[in-house]
Design an enzyme around this catalytic site. Structure first.
Site, mmCIF file in Angstrom:
data_model
loop_
_atom_site.group_PDB
_atom_site.id
_atom_site.type_symbol
_atom_site.label_atom_id
_atom_site.label_comp_id
_atom_site.label_asym_id
_atom_site.label_seq_id
_atom_site.Cartn_x
_atom_site.Cartn_y
_atom_site.Cartn_z
ATOM 1 N N PHE A 100 -4.807 3.798 1.767
ATOM 2 C CA PHE A 100 -3.760 4.096 0.798
ATOM 3 C C PHE A 100 -2.775 5.106 1.357
ATOM 4 O O PHE A 100 -3.180 6.110 1.945
ATOM 5 C CB PHE A 100 -4.357 4.688 -0.484
ATOM 6 C CG PHE A 100 -5.219 3.750 -1.269
ATOM 7 C CD1 PHE A 100 -4.692 3.000 -2.305
ATOM 8 C CD2 PHE A 100 -6.575 3.633 -0.991
ATOM 9 C CE1 PHE A 100 -5.492 2.151 -3.047
ATOM 10 C CE2 PHE A 100 -7.383 2.787 -1.718
ATOM 11 C CZ PHE A 100 -6.838 2.040 -2.751
ATOM 12 N N ASP A 101 -1.492 4.849 1.143
ATOM 13 C CA ASP A 101 -0.520 5.917 1.295
ATOM 14 C C ASP A 101 -0.713 6.866 0.108
ATOM 15 O O ASP A 101 -1.204 6.458 -0.942
ATOM 16 C CB ASP A 101 0.893 5.325 1.283
ATOM 17 C CG ASP A 101 1.963 6.395 1.274
ATOM 18 O OD1 ASP A 101 1.895 7.307 2.107
ATOM 19 O OD2 ASP A 101 2.851 6.322 0.415
#
Length: 668
Positions: A358-359
């Protein structure tokens, strides 16, 4: 042609239902195939009953069997001729050869049974596949044909295709929107489920600055943006068109989903290669069986019959349809749920993931800083701290300043905010301004060791350190020589993030990591708050790519980001997933999977759908190959062609019905 109408700002109107508009030819053609198939079955039954009642040697049923051949073989013959013109030998040709062979042997009833079941199976298969395609095509029917455009003081009804950027469109309650745009007048709630998959209507209001919105329509906030095909569920709205109808988000989604049908999955590519080897092998086996009379003492009629039965049994009808039917159903179900999947490959790969990266900013977090902590110093109040901080930050255009003004104003009481003057930016450290006759310094702890004056009180310093250890960005406020306190800010995690991470673990995701450009303490704090075990901070874009490549060494990995800033990492992952892609051309183009809403809840849905699709594909492959493996030796050993036909066509319908279950998929 245009039509004038009254201003609707005090009226309502009915929503015109948009049913499926099948072309007459297409609908008639689909029904005709089923009708001819049933006619074939009726003639076959009549001929069989007449044959049984008249006894052996009667020739009158032959006309009925010939009629059954003509009805059942019409579409099969048409497709076989088209395939031969294209120099292709496909399943239709094999079935036709087997039916002709049965007629040559005088087995008219069995040949008619083959054509009846094959044509019926083919017709029902087309109908079933049509259901999945209609689920996709229904998207294109969401946009209304006309729109009410304001021309001065009048409203003119025009075709939706003629709308131009800058036109002002009036949307009545319960009407669908004809184009993408932004709200310029009114407040209402919009049902965006057709585009974003959001289950509840979303509140919309007018943009504060119409000129700025017109200059950068893609940067307009979500509460002002609207999309073609959505439904106004509240009061009358006026929107300014920001994209022509053929360039709307709805049009692009329909285009991309249709193109996804042609993108083959790894399993589809495998079955295509398998068929290219398998079909010639079957023909070779049939040729060998025709020579069985050389080594076995039996009439050629029995040898020929056995070869035709094997030809029927070994035709890979179920195998050919098993994977595309599942992929098409999965892509259609995802599109209906607000998720765009670009073909079978990402759909299958999603079901094989072992890791999700995930960013942080805008993906696991809200994407904008918020005031989380207000720490008043001894002798000062929270209100006093906030009124001075807001006075200074009002003069700054920094994102943190906007957060202080917005959230600080909401937290404080009604005490008036003084006027700040002579703002000076202390580059990289903070701000200085005059408030009520004294200088205010506002910035990092390090600023106050450089400017002189009294040091930060010990108690306040301990509180600041605790906030920083929790990942907060902290600035200190000193008015003259008096410390008022400190304010902590943080890009807060999304409310749904922790529950989504937990659901992904339940789905079997073994490795969930976070990649961030923020410092490691901030990354660790956010990761801990949402339930992610491992976070990587201080990453440049190229560092994110390296992290993804390291994860890929252990298996398939997906990257979840905004589709713009994370483009390199999205491209390097097995599957790139873009958040909030509605209206974003870049996100729609760069990602393999696009979550149309800015909503993490859709992530477990699409991962679960993908895993269910992979299960169904495996089931279909085992069913289709298993049936061939069973029927080929059985027909060689003497199974009648009629029985082989029943099992063969039954397996085809079984795999199609199994695939269609995906259209009803619900996330657990």
């Amino acid at each position: 042609m245009t039509q004038k109408t009254q201003d609707p700002h005090a009226a309502t109107s009915e929503d015109h239902a948009h049913g499926h508009d099948h072309g007459a030819g297409g609908a008639l053609g689909g029904r005709a195939e089923i009708i001819l198939s049933l006619l074939c079955g009726g003639l076959l039954l009549a001929g069989w009953l007449l044959d049984r009642s008249l006894g052996e040697g009667a020739h009158r049923p032959l006309a009925l069997f010939v009629g059954a051949y003509l009805a059942g073989g019409y579409y099969t013959t048409r497709e076989a001729i088209e395939n031969l013109r294209a120099r292709q030998l496909k399943i239709d040709s094999l079935m036709l050869v087997a039916a002709i062979g049965a007629a040559v042997l005088g087995e008219w009833a069995e040949g008619a049974l083959l054509l009846f079941l094959f044509s019926l199976g083919h017709a029902l298969e087309n109908y079933a596949m049509g259901r999945a395609k209609r689920a996709i095509e229904a998207l294109s029917e969401l946009r209304p044909e006309t729109a009410l455009v304001r021309r001065g003081d009048e409203l003119v009804e025009v075709g939706a295709d003629t709308l131009q950027v800058g036109d002002v469109v009036v949307i009545k309650p319960d009407e669908r929107l004809a184009a993408d745009g932004f709200v310029i007048l009114g407040e209402s709630s919009i049902d965006q489920s057709a585009i974003t998959g959001e289950s509840v209507p979303v509140d919309k209001r007018a943009v504060p600055d119409r000129t700025a919105a017109r200059q950068r329509p893609d940067a307009v906030a979500a509460e002002h943006r609207v999309f073609a095909g959505t439904i106004n569920r509240g009061r009358v709205l006026e929107i300014e068109v920001s994209r022509r109808a053929d360039q709307s988000t709805l049009a692009r989604v329909v285009e991309l989903v249709r193109s996804a049908e042609a993108q083959k999955s790894p399993t589809q590519l495998f079955t295509d290669r398998f068929q290219r080897v398998f079909v010639p092998s079957v023909l070779g086996l049939v040729g060998l069986l025709l020579l069985a009379g050389v080594v076995v003492d039996e009439p050629f009629s029995a040898t020929f019959y056995r070869a035709m039965a094997v030809l029927v049994a070994a035709s890979p009808c179920a195998l050919a349809i098993s994977t595309p039917s599942a992929v098409l159903s999965g892509v259609a179900r995802a599109a209906r749920g607000g998720v765009l999947i670009k073909g079978g490959a990402p759909l299958e790969l999603l079901g094989r993931l072992h890791a999700l990266a995930f960013d942080k900013t805008g993906t696991l977090t809200e994407g904008q800083p918020r005031v989380t902590d207000v720490l008043a110093a001894d002798g000062a109040s929270e209100d006093e701290l906030l009124r001075v901080a807001i006075a200074v930050e009002r003069l700054s255009d920094h994102p943190l300043a906007a957060a202080v003004v917005r959230d600080g104003s909401a937290r404080r009481t009604s005490v008036a905010v003084p006027v700040a003057t002579n703002l000076e930016s202390l580059t990289g450290k903070g701000l200085r301004a005059q408030v009520e006759g004294a200088f205010v310094h506002l910035g990092k702890k390090s600023l106050f060791t450089e400017i002189g004056g009294p040091p930060i009180p010990e108690a306040l310093g301990q509180g600041i350190s605790a906030l920083e250890n929790d990942g907060r960005t902290v600035f200190v406020v000193r008015h003259g020589v008096r410390y008022l306190g400190a304010v902590g800010l943080m890009d807060t995690p999304r409310a749904a993030a922790r529950a989504v991470i937990a659901r992904l673990r339940e789905l079997g995701m073994t490795e969930l990591v976070m990649l961030s450009g923020d410092n490691q303490r901030v990354a660790d704090s956010v990761a801990k708050s949402v339930g992610i075990d491992r976070a990587y901070g201080d990453l440049m874009p190229e560092d994110k790519v390296k992290a993804i490549q390291k994860l890929r060494a252990a298996g398939e990995v997906a990257m979840v980001g905004d589709g713009v800033n994370d483009a390199p990492a999205l491209a390097s992952a097995s599957v790139g997933i873009a958040m909030g892609a509605a209206g974003s051309d870049v996100a729609l183009e760069t990602a393999d999977v696009a979550l149309m809403a800015d909503n993490l809840d859709h992530l477990p849905f699409v991962v679960g759908l993908s895993r269910q699709t992979r299960r169904i594909i495996r089931q279909n492959l085992w069913a289709s190959l298993g049936m061939v493996a069973l029927l080929v030796p059985a027909t060689i050993l003497g199974m009648r062609m009629g029985v082989a036909v029943l099992f063969h066509e039954g397996s085809t319908l079984l795999v199609v019905g199994n695939a269609l279950r995906l259209l009803a998929y619900r996330a657990r």
